[in-house]
Write a protein that holds these residues in place. Structure first.
Motif, PDB file in Angstrom:
ATOM      1  N   ASP A 146      30.410  20.564  42.371  1.00 24.76           N
ATOM      2  CA  ASP A 146      29.269  19.708  42.671  1.00 24.76           C
ATOM      3  C   ASP A 146      28.692  20.009  44.056  1.00 24.76           C
ATOM      4  O   ASP A 146      29.438  20.261  45.019  1.00 24.76           O
ATOM      5  CB  ASP A 146      29.686  18.224  42.619  1.00 24.76           C
ATOM      6  CG  ASP A 146      30.138  17.806  41.233  1.00 24.76           C
ATOM      7  OD1 ASP A 146      29.954  18.592  40.285  1.00 24.76           O
ATOM      8  OD2 ASP A 146      30.669  16.695  41.098  1.00 24.76           O
ATOM      9  N   ASN A 147      27.356  19.972  44.121  1.00 19.85           N
ATOM     10  CA  ASN A 147      26.612  20.135  45.379  1.00 19.85           C
ATOM     11  C   ASN A 147      26.717  21.524  45.996  1.00 19.85           C
ATOM     12  O   ASN A 147      26.305  21.723  47.146  1.00 19.85           O
ATOM     13  CB  ASN A 147      27.068  19.084  46.419  1.00 19.85           C
ATOM     14  CG  ASN A 147      26.896  17.665  45.915  1.00 19.85           C
ATOM     15  OD1 ASN A 147      25.833  17.299  45.420  1.00 19.85           O
ATOM     16  ND2 ASN A 147      27.956  16.866  46.022  1.00 19.85           N
ATOM     17  N   SER A 150      32.197  20.644  36.086  1.00 20.56           N
ATOM     18  CA  SER A 150      31.186  19.772  36.680  1.00 20.56           C
ATOM     19  C   SER A 150      30.342  20.575  37.669  1.00 20.56           C
ATOM     20  O   SER A 150      30.857  21.111  38.652  1.00 20.56           O
ATOM     21  CB  SER A 150      31.855  18.587  37.399  1.00 20.56           C
ATOM     22  OG  SER A 150      30.870  17.720  37.936  1.00 20.56           O
ATOM     23  N   VAL A 208      27.227  19.287  39.235  1.00 20.39           N
ATOM     24  CA  VAL A 208      26.220  18.282  39.575  1.00 20.39           C
ATOM     25  C   VAL A 208      25.453  18.706  40.829  1.00 20.39           C
ATOM     26  O   VAL A 208      26.060  19.087  41.838  1.00 20.39           O
ATOM     27  CB  VAL A 208      26.896  16.910  39.807  1.00 20.39           C
ATOM     28  CG1 VAL A 208      25.867  15.875  40.268  1.00 20.39           C
ATOM     29  CG2 VAL A 208      27.600  16.433  38.551  1.00 20.39           C
TER      30      VAL A 208
END
Length: 236
Positions: free
Chosen positions: A8-9, A31, A33
């Motif tokens: 994520d990020n 994941s 995101v």
């Protein structure tokens, strides 16, 4: 062997997450995101992937890659992307095992009869944006896992907790008894010391009393002698 991966990020380079390659054959959860994805064209082959988080990216369509690279997906989160039309998700029909789809905060959710249309287009989907067709909320997978452990006896149960509480209570009672016995022993010792002191005081009193009695006897004898002397003087 990696089965779960969260990036994520992280920033993508030309639609690709650096380091994410076909080597992750055993990956079951991924994941990504808010990584800036605009398409899934460079997604590596992940045949065992079951759960994919892609929220808050810039994906607008071309989802056919998913059925090619990850055909066993059961959960897909595309919330916060740029999906506007039903045609954008039509390719998901090829994901035969897909049970849960999240399109929350995508423009497609503003379409008239959005939910009915998605369930009709994707009949294999049970939960859309967290709810089924009767508006029943999707179960929490972690809570279900905990329940399963309790039923199988693998995890702690209520009876186990009760046993712990009983043991703690027994320990507390036991500790209380030990303190009580110790206290009583101290009291007993103190009482014995007090008895000794009392006995010494009694002995002292008896000694003093004896002295007084002896003194009184002597005084009486002295008085008797004095009376005898007086009687003799009178006879003379």
């Amino acid at each position: 062997m990696v089965t779960e991966l969260v990036v994520d990020n992280c920033r993508t380079s030309d639609g690709e997450v650096e380091g994410l390659t076909d080597d992750f054959k055993e990956l079951e959860f991924l994941s990504m995101v808010n990584v800036g994805l605009t398409s899934l064209a460079k997604l590596p082959s992940l045949p065992k992937l079951r759960k994919l988080e892609l929220s808050d990216n810039n994906i607008s369509g071309h989802l056919e890659t998913l059925s090619e690279k990850s055909p066993n997906l059961t959960y897909l989160n595309l919330s916060g992307n740029k999906i506007k039309e039903l045609s954008n998700v039509e390719a998901l029909q090829n994901l035969k095992n897909l049970k849960s789809l999240d399109l929350f905060n995508c423009e497609i959710t503003t379409l008239e009869e959005y939910r009915e249309s998605i369930f009709e287009l994707l009949p294999q989907v049970t939960y859309l944006d967290g709810f089924d067709q009767e508006d029943n909320e999707a179960p929490d997978s972690e809570a279900d896992a905990d329940d399963d452990e309790g039923e199988d006896g693998a995890g702690p149960t209520g009876d186990y907790d009760d046993e712990d509480d009983d043991e703690e209570e027994e320990e507390e009672v036991s500790e209380g008894r030990e303190v009580g016995l110790s206290y009583l022993m101290k009291e007993k010792i103190q009482d014995e010391e007090d008895d000794d002191d009392y006995a010494e005081e009694e002995d002292g009193k008896e000694e003093k009393a004896g002295v007084k009695v002896e003194k009184r006897k002597r005084d009486a004898e002295d008085e008797g002698e004095d009376d005898d002397d007086d009687d003799d003087d009178d006879d003379d």
